[in-house]
Design a protein around this motif. Structure first.
Motif, mmCIF file in Angstrom:
data_model
loop_
_atom_site.group_PDB
_atom_site.id
_atom_site.type_symbol
_atom_site.label_atom_id
_atom_site.label_comp_id
_atom_site.label_asym_id
_atom_site.label_seq_id
_atom_site.Cartn_x
_atom_site.Cartn_y
_atom_site.Cartn_z
ATOM 1 N N GLY A 6 0.773 -1.294 0.079
ATOM 2 C CA GLY A 6 -0.025 -0.034 -0.021
ATOM 3 C C GLY A 6 0.819 1.264 0.068
ATOM 4 N N ARG A 7 2.254 1.154 -0.008
ATOM 5 C CA ARG A 7 2.827 2.321 -0.113
ATOM 6 C C ARG A 7 3.047 2.867 -1.359
ATOM 7 N N ALA A 8 3.030 4.390 -1.479
ATOM 8 C CA ALA A 8 3.178 4.837 -2.881
ATOM 9 C C ALA A 8 4.641 4.736 -3.583
ATOM 10 N N ARG A 9 4.450 3.936 -4.734
ATOM 11 C CA ARG A 9 5.307 3.675 -5.493
ATOM 12 C C ARG A 9 5.225 3.827 -6.955
ATOM 13 N N SER A 10 5.958 4.747 -7.837
ATOM 14 C CA SER A 10 5.759 4.953 -9.131
ATOM 15 C C SER A 10 6.159 3.539 -9.950
ATOM 16 N N ALA A 11 4.972 3.266 -10.621
ATOM 17 C CA ALA A 11 5.230 2.152 -11.610
ATOM 18 C C ALA A 11 5.751 2.523 -12.939
ATOM 19 N N ARG A 12 6.070 3.864 -12.943
ATOM 20 C CA ARG A 12 6.723 4.242 -14.394
ATOM 21 C C ARG A 12 8.027 3.797 -14.492
ATOM 22 N N PRO A 13 8.482 3.332 -15.657
ATOM 23 C CA PRO A 13 9.702 2.556 -15.940
ATOM 24 C C PRO A 13 10.796 3.798 -15.727
ATOM 25 N N ARG A 14 11.948 3.350 -15.722
ATOM 26 C CA ARG A 14 12.920 4.604 -15.253
ATOM 27 C C ARG A 14 14.206 4.054 -16.217
ATOM 28 N N ASP A 15 14.970 5.421 -16.791
ATOM 29 C CA ASP A 15 16.210 4.949 -17.096
ATOM 30 C C ASP A 15 17.447 4.451 -16.353
ATOM 31 N N GLY A 16 18.369 4.458 -17.125
ATOM 32 C CA GLY A 16 19.850 3.800 -16.248
ATOM 33 C C GLY A 16 20.044 4.903 -15.174
ATOM 34 N N LEU A 17 19.874 6.279 -15.379
ATOM 35 C CA LEU A 17 20.161 7.077 -14.229
ATOM 36 C C LEU A 17 19.021 7.502 -13.464
ATOM 37 N N GLY A 18 17.912 6.528 -13.412
ATOM 38 C CA GLY A 18 16.666 6.750 -12.339
ATOM 39 C C GLY A 18 15.908 7.811 -13.039
ATOM 40 N N ARG A 19 15.857 8.407 -14.121
ATOM 41 C CA ARG A 19 14.882 9.207 -14.505
ATOM 42 C C ARG A 19 13.731 8.505 -14.751
ATOM 43 N N PRO A 20 12.460 8.927 -14.584
ATOM 44 C CA PRO A 20 11.049 8.504 -15.069
ATOM 45 C C PRO A 20 10.933 8.683 -16.402
ATOM 46 N N LEU A 21 10.419 7.416 -17.051
ATOM 47 C CA LEU A 21 9.954 7.455 -18.451
ATOM 48 C C LEU A 21 8.599 7.340 -18.651
ATOM 49 N N PRO A 22 7.896 7.755 -19.558
ATOM 50 C CA PRO A 22 6.565 7.585 -19.741
ATOM 51 C C PRO A 22 6.041 5.976 -19.510
ATOM 52 N N TYR A 23 4.987 5.845 -19.145
ATOM 53 C CA TYR A 23 4.162 4.502 -18.868
ATOM 54 C C TYR A 23 4.186 3.916 -20.153
ATOM 55 N N GLY A 24 4.759 2.756 -20.155
ATOM 56 C CA GLY A 24 4.778 1.886 -21.336
ATOM 57 C C GLY A 24 6.149 1.734 -22.094
ATOM 58 N N ALA A 25 7.093 2.750 -21.758
ATOM 59 C CA ALA A 25 8.285 2.896 -22.334
ATOM 60 C C ALA A 25 9.124 1.773 -21.793
ATOM 61 N N GLU A 26 10.207 1.222 -22.500
ATOM 62 C CA GLU A 26 11.184 0.117 -21.963
ATOM 63 C C GLU A 26 12.182 0.985 -21.104
ATOM 64 N N GLY A 27 12.049 0.345 -19.931
ATOM 65 C CA GLY A 27 13.151 1.260 -19.039
ATOM 66 C C GLY A 27 14.105 0.101 -18.568
ATOM 67 N N VAL A 28 14.878 0.277 -17.404
ATOM 68 C CA VAL A 28 15.920 -0.437 -16.983
ATOM 69 C C VAL A 28 15.233 -1.210 -15.699
ATOM 70 N N GLU A 29 15.437 -2.233 -15.530
ATOM 71 C CA GLU A 29 14.911 -3.060 -14.305
ATOM 72 C C GLU A 29 15.290 -2.221 -12.979
ATOM 73 N N ARG A 30 14.108 -2.406 -12.045
ATOM 74 C CA ARG A 30 14.586 -1.486 -10.903
ATOM 75 C C ARG A 30 15.177 -2.612 -9.875
ATOM 76 N N GLN A 31 16.125 -1.883 -9.026
ATOM 77 C CA GLN A 31 16.529 -2.842 -7.821
ATOM 78 C C GLN A 31 15.428 -3.101 -7.064
#
Length: 160
Positions: free
Chosen positions: A10-35
């Motif tokens: 139930g904690r707020a967590r952005s489901a947006r993908p992120r790039d290798g420097l942790g910047r949020p990408l648009p929903y549906g974009a291919e990002g880097v797997e989160r730690q």
């Protein structure tokens, strides 16, 4: 008002993908797997995973590994992991083009590590405190001088 993304607890967590420097990408974009968060590692495991991420140009993700170590490890190691997390975030900001924030965090982390070095080291003897402090201070100076930073190329060596 938009509904916020939530994790399983139930904690707020952005489901947006992120790039290798942790910047949020648009929903549906291919990002880097989160730690994954909350992983308990040995000090050697923490250093190995963080070094792998740093070498891959993902200091934001390395910062999360250091954060896990400082929150789950022995109290005596917390200042080391916290300082290394600051350095990883400093490298992240520098690579994103934020010279002021990058240099500030690099210096803050370097000062914290230098304090540990002056106190006789850390509870994790494999860490090259002097080498990392020198790396961070030199990089901070170059960043302030306008250097363009590639996170993978600038990755520090954590152990001697």
């Amino acid at each position: 008002m938009n509904a916020r993304d939530r994790d399983g607890e139930g904690r707020a967590r952005s489901a947006r993908p992120r790039d290798g420097l942790g910047r949020p990408l648009p929903y549906g974009a291919e990002g880097v797997e989160r730690q994954p968060e909350g992983v308990v590692r040995t000090p050697a495991g923490t250093l190995a995973e963080a070094q792998r991420l740093l070498d891959a140009g993902m200091p934001f993700h390395a910062h999360e590994v250091f954060e896990d170590a400082w929150k789950s490890g022995p109290e005596a190691q917390a200042p080391l992991w916290r300082a290394l997390a600051q350095l990883a975030v400093g490298l992240t900001h520098a690579a994103r083009g934020n010279a002021v924030g990058g240099a500030r965090l690099l210096r803050r982390g370097a000062d914290a590590l230098a304090g540990l070095h002056g106190a006789g080291g850390t509870a994790v003897p494999a860490v090259d405190l002097a080498g990392i402090v020198g790396w961070a201070r030199a990089l901070a100076g170059r960043v302030e001088g306008g250097a363009v930073v590639d996170a993978a190329t600038e990755a520090p060596r954590l152990t001697g």
